[in-house]
Design an enzyme around this catalytic site. Structure first.
Site, short mmCIF file in Angstrom:
data_model
loop_
_atom_site.label_atom_id
_atom_site.label_comp_id
_atom_site.label_asym_id
_atom_site.label_seq_id
_atom_site.Cartn_x
_atom_site.Cartn_y
_atom_site.Cartn_z
N HIS A 1 0.87 -1.18 0.00
CA HIS A 1 0.00 0.00 0.00
C HIS A 1 0.91 1.23 0.00
CE1 HIS A 1 -2.24 -2.94 2.56
NE2 HIS A 1 -3.36 -2.38 2.13
N HIS B 1 -10.69 -13.86 5.21
CA HIS B 1 -11.94 -13.16 4.94
C HIS B 1 -13.05 -14.15 4.58
CE1 HIS B 1 -9.54 -9.29 3.66
NE2 HIS B 1 -9.28 -9.69 4.89
N ASP C 1 -0.56 -12.27 3.07
CA ASP C 1 -1.06 -11.09 3.80
C ASP C 1 -1.12 -11.49 5.28
OD1 ASP C 1 -2.30 -8.85 4.70
OD2 ASP C 1 -4.11 -9.03 3.48
N GLU D 1 -9.14 -13.72 0.06
CA GLU D 1 -8.28 -13.99 1.23
C GLU D 1 -8.92 -15.08 2.07
OE1 GLU D 1 -6.49 -10.69 3.26
OE2 GLU D 1 -6.97 -11.57 5.20
N ASP E 1 2.35 2.04 3.41
CA ASP E 1 3.37 1.14 4.01
C ASP E 1 4.76 1.61 3.67
OD1 ASP E 1 1.11 -0.52 4.18
OD2 ASP E 1 1.69 -1.67 2.40
C1 XUL Z 1 -7.32 -6.35 5.26
C2 XUL Z 1 -6.58 -6.88 4.10
C3 XUL Z 1 -5.76 -5.90 3.36
C4 XUL Z 1 -5.79 -6.08 1.87
C5 XUL Z 1 -5.10 -4.99 1.11
O1 XUL Z 1 -8.02 -7.32 5.96
O2 XUL Z 1 -6.63 -8.05 3.81
O3 XUL Z 1 -4.46 -6.01 3.83
O4 XUL Z 1 -5.23 -7.29 1.49
O5 XUL Z 1 -5.56 -3.73 1.45
CO CO Z 2 -5.78 -9.20 2.27
#
Ligand code: XUL
Ligand code: CO
Length: 434
Positions: free
Chosen positions: A99, A269, A337, A266, A102
């Protein structure tokens, strides 16, 4: 050269019998799996934010890590970059992701932020040239700074929409300059806490218009990689708009973007949304929007986004099984991540977390490939649907009306008999491979 990783050797493949901590036992980049090099299947990436920018805090306490580059100056940002590229080289990590926030110090306004981003990404360009490390994706952090506390594109204040759009533009520019292969949009605070202060319909429109403008800009500058939305059901807001893959697909359809934008899925998630990782991957593949993965798990008891490195081979196997069936990772990759636990203070912890994650993914990939090559599972699945390959069944699906179908059921006295789904037998087959 910094001395941050002093004493840590280059990580190499030594095979499953190796007892060295600093070696891969399964990740062998050169190994051919289903006709393709293992590194080209997995396309590993390190997440800059967790590995180099996260201080080790949790809701009950702040910084635990002492890193020589912590602080908000350009000199420190350059040291951070040196260390990051040293780690990519030690691991043989082909890609990284970042990002804007970062990598660059926070400036006093938008112009200063952009100048800082340009300076640091020029430095990245040199480092990438020297080391061969590539950019999997770039993204904008539109959630940490308090200006984004009520969202970015979905903010009630049009000035925040403007600031966010301008920021995404600069981050697409930076990603394009570094030949990033994708651009990610995770809707950090695109959601809401309470309907009492939220116009949900309006916010959804704003998000759609924002994404259309991002796609339009990416096209106009000739950015080749796909834009990827990263779904997440909640956290930080109670109701995130990009809940899961199916929700994102509905949103893309609504704005005519289903052939433009894909998803970055992810594992953590998916779990937060009450799905399995492989469910989300298979859904994206079925809808034609599968892009990339963030390979970090959540804790099944905590119920929040713990972002841990993967360490469960059967789970990872099922994810790569669906990915291989979908044709594999093309522009996408396997991004860790993932962050260390906050007590894992040492530079070696950072390296070994990645070594473990890479090895687990390699094991999962090999098991998934072996399952596909063996073919039993796919044969059984196909047998289960074999009736649909008969012409009468296809005709019914395509042209028959309900009245036609009723007539046929009566005429042929159709009287179905249940057949076993054989789940345990199939699970036993999976367990032969991982
Ligand atoms: C947040 C997440 C982020 C994204 C990129 O939960 O996964 O780090 O991957 O913004
Ligand atoms: Co992520």
């Amino acid at each position: 050269m910094t001395d941050f990783f002093a004493g840590i050797p280059q990580i190499k493949y030594e095979g499953p019998d190796s007892t060295s901590e600093f070696a891969f036992r399964y990740y062998n980049p050169d190994e051919i799996v289903m006709g393709k090099r293992m590194d080209k299947h997995l396309r590993f990436a390190t997440a800059y934010w967790h590995s180099f920018a996260w201080p080790g805090g949790d809701p009950f306490g702040g910084q635990t890590f002492e890193r020589p580059w912590f602080g908000d100056t350009m000199d420190l940002a350059l040291i951070k970059a040196d260390v990051a590229f040293e780690m990519f080289a030690l691991l043989g990590q082909p890609y990284f992701c970042f990002h804007d926030a970062d990598v660059r110090p926070e400036g006093k306004n938008f112009a200063e932020n952009t100048a800082n981003l340009e300076r640091i990404t020029d430095y990245f360009a040199q480092k990438m040239e020297q080391t061969g490390t590539k950019l999997l994706w770039g993204t904008a952090n539109l959630f940490s700074n308090c200006r984004f506390m009520a969202g970015a594109a979905t903010n009630p204040d049009p000035d925040v929409f403007a600031y966010s759009a301008a920021t995404v533009k600069t981050c697409i520019d930076a990603t394009h300059k570094l030949q990033g292969e994708n651009y990610v949009l995770w809707g950090g605070r695109e959601g809401y806490e309470t309907l009492l202060n939220t116009d949900l319909a309006r916010e959804r429109q704003q998000a759609g218009r924002f994404l259309c403008k991002a796609v339009d800009y990416a096209h106009r500058i000739g950015f080749k990689g796909p834009l990827l939305i990263e779904p997440k059901p909640q956290e930080p807001t109670k109701h995130q708009y990009d809940y899961d893959v199916a929700t994102v697909y509905g949103f893309l359809k609504d704005f005519g973007l289903e052939n433009e934008v894909k998803v970055n899925i992810e594992q953590g998630h998916a779990i937060l949304a009450g799905h399995s990782f492989e469910h989300e991957i298979a859904t994206a593949a079925a809808l034609g929007i599968f892009g990339s993965i963030d390979m970090n798990r959540n804790d099944y008891q905590s119920g929040w986004d713990t972002d841990q490195f993967p360490n469960n081979t059967p789970e990872v196997t099922m994810a790569y099984y669906e990915i291989l069936k979908a044709g594999g990772l093309t522009t996408g990759g396997t991004n860790f991540d993932a962050k260390l636990r906050r007590q894992s203070l040492d530079p070696a912890d950072l390296i070994l977390a990645h070594v473990g994650g890479m090895d687990i993914c390699a094991r999962g990939l090999k098991a998934a490939a072996a399952m596909l090559e063996d073919g039993t599972l796919e044969d059984r699945r196909q047998e289960r649907y074999a009736g649909w390959d008969e012409s009468g069944a296809q005709e019914m699906l395509e042209t028959a009306s309900f009245e036609d179908i009723e007539a046929r059921v009566r005429e042929e006295d159709i009287n179905p008999h249940p057949k076993s789904g054989a789940q345990e037998r199939l699970e036993n087959i999976v367990n032969r491979f991982c």
